[in-house]
Design a protein around this motif. Structure first.
Motif, PDB file in Angstrom:
ATOM      1  N   ARG A 164     -23.319 -21.379 -88.437  1.00 12.43           N
ATOM      2  CA  ARG A 164     -23.669 -22.214 -87.282  1.00 12.43           C
ATOM      3  C   ARG A 164     -22.412 -22.530 -86.488  1.00 12.43           C
ATOM      4  O   ARG A 164     -21.315 -22.596 -87.040  1.00 12.43           O
ATOM      5  N   ASP A 165     -22.593 -22.761 -85.180  1.00 11.53           N
ATOM      6  CA  ASP A 165     -21.413 -22.993 -84.345  1.00 11.53           C
ATOM      7  C   ASP A 165     -21.181 -24.474 -84.065  1.00 11.53           C
ATOM      8  O   ASP A 165     -20.325 -24.828 -83.270  1.00 11.53           O
ATOM      9  N   GLY A 166     -21.949 -25.345 -84.720  1.00  8.51           N
ATOM     10  CA  GLY A 166     -21.734 -26.779 -84.530  1.00  8.51           C
ATOM     11  C   GLY A 166     -22.630 -27.385 -83.474  1.00  8.51           C
ATOM     12  O   GLY A 166     -22.703 -28.611 -83.352  1.00  8.51           O
ATOM     13  N   SER A 167     -23.307 -26.548 -82.682  1.00 13.01           N
ATOM     14  CA  SER A 167     -24.173 -27.108 -81.646  1.00 13.01           C
ATOM     15  C   SER A 167     -25.449 -27.649 -82.277  1.00 13.01           C
ATOM     16  O   SER A 167     -25.812 -27.286 -83.387  1.00 13.01           O
ATOM     17  N   GLY A 168     -26.116 -28.544 -81.544  1.00 11.71           N
ATOM     18  CA  GLY A 168     -27.333 -29.128 -82.072  1.00 11.71           C
ATOM     19  C   GLY A 168     -27.500 -30.570 -81.651  1.00 11.71           C
ATOM     20  O   GLY A 168     -26.799 -31.060 -80.757  1.00 11.71           O
ATOM     21  N   VAL A 169     -28.442 -31.250 -82.330  1.00 11.14           N
ATOM     22  CA  VAL A 169     -28.786 -32.618 -81.957  1.00 11.14           C
ATOM     23  C   VAL A 169     -27.582 -33.558 -82.104  1.00 11.14           C
ATOM     24  O   VAL A 169     -27.346 -34.418 -81.250  1.00 11.14           O
TER      25      VAL A 169
ATOM     26  N   ALA B   7     -30.106 -30.578 -90.460  1.00  9.80           N
ATOM     27  CA  ALA B   7     -30.971 -30.247 -89.333  1.00  9.80           C
ATOM     28  C   ALA B   7     -30.355 -30.691 -88.016  1.00  9.80           C
ATOM     29  O   ALA B   7     -30.624 -30.123 -86.964  1.00  9.80           O
ATOM     30  N   LEU B   8     -29.513 -31.731 -88.084  1.00  8.82           N
ATOM     31  CA  LEU B   8     -28.877 -32.229 -86.855  1.00  8.82           C
ATOM     32  C   LEU B   8     -27.818 -31.254 -86.358  1.00  8.82           C
ATOM     33  O   LEU B   8     -27.352 -31.357 -85.234  1.00  8.82           O
ATOM     34  N   LEU B   9     -27.410 -30.325 -87.205  1.00  4.61           N
ATOM     35  CA  LEU B   9     -26.394 -29.349 -86.813  1.00  4.61           C
ATOM     36  C   LEU B   9     -27.005 -27.997 -86.519  1.00  4.61           C
ATOM     37  O   LEU B   9     -26.323 -26.984 -86.459  1.00  4.61           O
ATOM     38  N   GLN B  10     -28.317 -27.996 -86.375  1.00  6.03           N
ATOM     39  CA  GLN B  10     -29.009 -26.750 -86.077  1.00  6.03           C
ATOM     40  C   GLN B  10     -29.249 -26.673 -84.575  1.00  6.03           C
ATOM     41  O   GLN B  10     -29.668 -27.653 -83.974  1.00  6.03           O
ATOM     42  N   PRO B  11     -28.981 -25.528 -83.939  1.00  7.16           N
ATOM     43  CA  PRO B  11     -29.206 -25.419 -82.500  1.00  7.16           C
ATOM     44  C   PRO B  11     -30.641 -25.797 -82.152  1.00  7.16           C
ATOM     45  O   PRO B  11     -31.572 -25.399 -82.861  1.00  7.16           O
ATOM     46  N   PHE B  12     -30.805 -26.582 -81.099  1.00  7.74           N
ATOM     47  CA  PHE B  12     -32.120 -27.060 -80.716  1.00  7.74           C
ATOM     48  C   PHE B  12     -32.177 -27.088 -79.193  1.00  7.74           C
ATOM     49  O   PHE B  12     -31.315 -26.515 -78.523  1.00  7.74           O
ATOM     50  N   THR B  13     -33.196 -27.739 -78.640  1.00  9.27           N
ATOM     51  CA  THR B  13     -33.300 -27.781 -77.183  1.00  9.27           C
ATOM     52  C   THR B  13     -33.899 -29.110 -76.749  1.00  9.27           C
ATOM     53  O   THR B  13     -34.363 -29.894 -77.587  1.00  9.27           O
ATOM     54  N   THR B  14     -33.863 -29.386 -75.459  1.00 13.02           N
ATOM     55  CA  THR B  14     -34.533 -30.565 -74.893  1.00 13.02           C
ATOM     56  C   THR B  14     -35.322 -30.118 -73.666  1.00 13.02           C
ATOM     57  O   THR B  14     -35.232 -28.962 -73.256  1.00 13.02           O
ATOM     58  N   MET B  15     -36.054 -31.050 -73.085  1.00  9.22           N
ATOM     59  CA  MET B  15     -36.815 -30.716 -71.872  1.00  9.22           C
ATOM     60  C   MET B  15     -35.879 -30.250 -70.765  1.00  9.22           C
ATOM     61  O   MET B  15     -36.116 -29.233 -70.115  1.00  9.22           O
TER      62      MET B  15
END
Lengths: 331, 293
Positions: free
Chosen positions: A172-177, A272-280
């Motif tokens: 993982r690259d550190g991006s996420g929530v 899970a907070l360090l897993q890439p995710f998205t928003t509106m």
């Protein structure tokens, strides 16, 4: 004006505010101008209403294909989001649950981090260290309200992500929530802090003195008297911070990774907070280069904007209710 | 009991001060980090005038800077007169009735619209409905939507902050309301208006999401260089910072990182200049008015 010099008369001008009757033509012209100006400035204010109506109408109109053909139920409950599949395969999927969950998750985390710091700053400025607070902290914080949000996002991208990469699961690259929440928190602390400080200022001095006179410690006064008294404005600040964080697009887009899969918190835990995710907002943004060639996907993104608009409206109503609470408690 | 309370007090306030200290360190670090990492770009001559040269050294952000200023000025041309009129209405003409309430609510609503929502709206109205393409004009009009409520509020606050005696004196001398506004109140409020306008301009300077949808050509290399045509498209500095991430991964493409650092530093410096400039100009205007009075 001419009438005013009418012989230095001590007698007041005749009733009917007609001190300038000496030059009737001039008087009439200025009255016409006065009336015209009234319409012009009213027009300036009314333009706000026109714009709000236009925004709502245009967003709804462009979101309508999603409402009529995909259906709200599918849009709000499905997590199958392939809005751009329509370009090559003819059929896209428009389940927007993941970005909606993402938005609320990120904003909740941001508020969790930002609110304690913001209130600490507000109390610092108004109570515990007013001199340092007024001279240095408040102006500094106000400057930070003005820093472009995309700059916060960029800074998060080049400094925070490498940092989080160390604690993220391999690959993982550190991006996420977590990254998005931290960036947004830094962004909204100044907003919440300045509004809360205004609220603390407006607490009557007698309350503070009364509490001290009764033998309360400074901390007791802050916690039991000042913060409750300023609560409506602190809530206003928090709601405005919420709205700002909810609507922020590019700063979040730079650090969240933009992957449309809800992280499995049950399985991954904190990871899970360090897993890439998205928003509106991020999901809307990533369609910017396909607006014209992908009408279905664009309509679905307009629908996300309608949801954002709705959330913002609710936030405004909450602020107004909080303000009403203030008036009620003062009376 | 009393000792316990006193200890609790000491600890709580120490924690509070510690949190503020931590935040201040963070904020200072943010500015220092941004400015130092972009400093070599900021002090390089060609940075402000040359076109970008992604993947190689020696380029600049000239077109982006030009676009930013262009869009900024164009949008202020729309927002200032309309917003000033609205502010005058709220401060000097509005009653307390339902209509005023509606107008106020509309203005508040406009102020909380997310930038990206305005971007989609701007795309629908200024680009699609007019059968045109993203342009500086469309971007400026979208920014006007964002900025208008601020200009309204700034104008209203500036007028309300004036001593009531000014207004009453003018009206008592027989001036009409508009004469009072235009010859007495607006000149007196000018310093505050200038300060407010500059701060509003600073907000526009860093605005990105709305422009991304309405005025961007979404490219680091294609530019309408220094043209005057409002229908040309072009990225602004803030938009560029986002486009960098998408088009030229700053950690991968050579020199892209240096560019992006330079752009970020430039944006931060601009905010500082706008802030300090607003205060200084406002003060200078006050002094000049006092001299002539």
């Amino acid at each position: 004006m001419a009438g005013g010099q009418g012989g230095g008369a001590v007698t007041p001008p005749a009733p009917g505010r007609d001190g300038a009757a000496a030059v009737p033509g001039l008087r009439r012209r200025s009255r016409v101008i006065d009336q015209g100006a009234r319409y012009v400035v009213f027009g300036g204010a009314a333009f706000n209403v026109v714009l709000v109506v236009l925004v709502v109408a245009f967003l709804l109109q462009h979101a309508w294909p999603t409402i009529s053909s995909i259906g709200l139920r599918n849009f709000f409950t499905s997590t199958d989001w392939q809005p751009d599949a329509g370009i090559s395969f003819g059929v896209g999927m428009f389940g927007a649950l993941a970005p909606i969950v993402g938005s609320f998750l990120v904003v909740a985390l941001a508020l969790l981090i930002a609110v304690p710091f913001a209130i600490a700053v507000a109390v610092f400025i108004t109570d515990t260290n007013p001199i340092v607070g007024e001279r240095f902290i408040r102006p500094a914080v106000e400057v930070f309200v003005g820093i472009p949000s995309v700059v916060y996002g960029y800074l998060g991208f080049i400094t925070l992500l490498p940092l989080l990469r160390h604690i993220a699961p391999p690959g993982r690259d550190g991006s996420g929530v977590l990254a998005a929440g931290i960036v947004l928190a830094v962004m909204i602390v100044p907003t919440i802090a300045t509004i809360s400080a205004d609220g603390l200022y407006s607490v009557p001095v007698t309350l503070r003195e009364g509490s001290a006179a009764l033998g309360a410690t400074q901390w007791q006064t802050i916690r039991r008297v000042l913060l409750p008294a300023a609560r409506p404005q602190i809530i206003s600040g928090i709601v405005l911070g919420f709205a700002r964080a909810m609507g922020e697009a590019l700063a979040v887009a730079l650090v969240i990774g933009d992957v449309n899969v809800i992280p499995n918190i049950a399985k991954e835990g904190i990871g899970a907070l360090l897993q890439p995710f998205t928003t509106m907002t991020v999901t809307i943004t990533d369609g910017v280069d396909k607006l014209a060639i992908n009408p279905d996907g664009t309509a679905a993104r307009y629908m996300l904007a309608v949801v954002l608009l709705f959330v913002t409206f609710v936030a405004i109503i909450l602020v107004r209710l909080a303000a009403r609470g203030r008036r009620g408690s003062r009376a | 009991m009393n000792r316990r309370l006193r200890r609790q007090n000491t600890i709580a306030i120490a924690v509070l001060r510690g949190m503020v200290g931590l935040l201040v360190v963070l904020l200072v670090w943010i500015v220092v980090q941004l400015v130092t990492s972009g400093w070599s770009e900021l002090t390089r001559g060609g940075f402000y005038t040359k076109v970008p040269n992604i993947g190689g050294p020696g380029g600049g952000v000239g077109p982006q800077l030009y676009n930013t200023v262009y869009v900024l000025i164009l949008s202020m041309l729309f927002a200032l007169p309309i917003g000033l009129a609205g502010g005058i209405f709220f401060a000097e003409y509005a009653g307390t009735g339902r209509l005023t309430n509606l107008l106020r609510r509309a203005s508040e609503t406009l102020a909380t619209l997310p930038s990206i929502v305005v971007g989609l709206f701007g795309y629908a109205l200024f680009v699609q409905a007019t059968h045109s393409h993203p342009s500086r004009l469309a971007a400026a009009l979208s920014l006007t939507v964002i900025n208008l409520p601020y200009v309204v509020r700034i104008s209203e606050d500036a007028l309300r902050a004036l001593p009531p005696a000014l207004r009453e004196g003018s009206l008592a001398l027989g001036a009409t309301r508009w004469q009072t506004v235009s010859r007495v109140l607006l000149p007196a409020a000018l310093p505050a208006l200038i300060t407010g306008a500059i701060i509003a301009a600073g907000r526009v300077f860093g605005e990105a999401a709305a422009i991304l949808f309405t005025g961007s050509n979404f490219s680091l290399t294609a530019h309408a260089n220094y043209t005057l045509n409002p229908l040309d498209a072009g990225d602004t500095l803030a938009v560029n910072l986002y486009v960098f991430r998408i088009q030229a991964e700053p950690n991968v493409v050579t020199d892209a990182r240096a560019y992006a650092d330079g752009v970020a530093a430039l944006l931060v410096m601009a905010v500082l200049v706008f802030n300090v400039g607003a205060r200084l100009l406002g003060r200078a205007a006050v002094r000049r008015l006092q001299r002539t009075a």
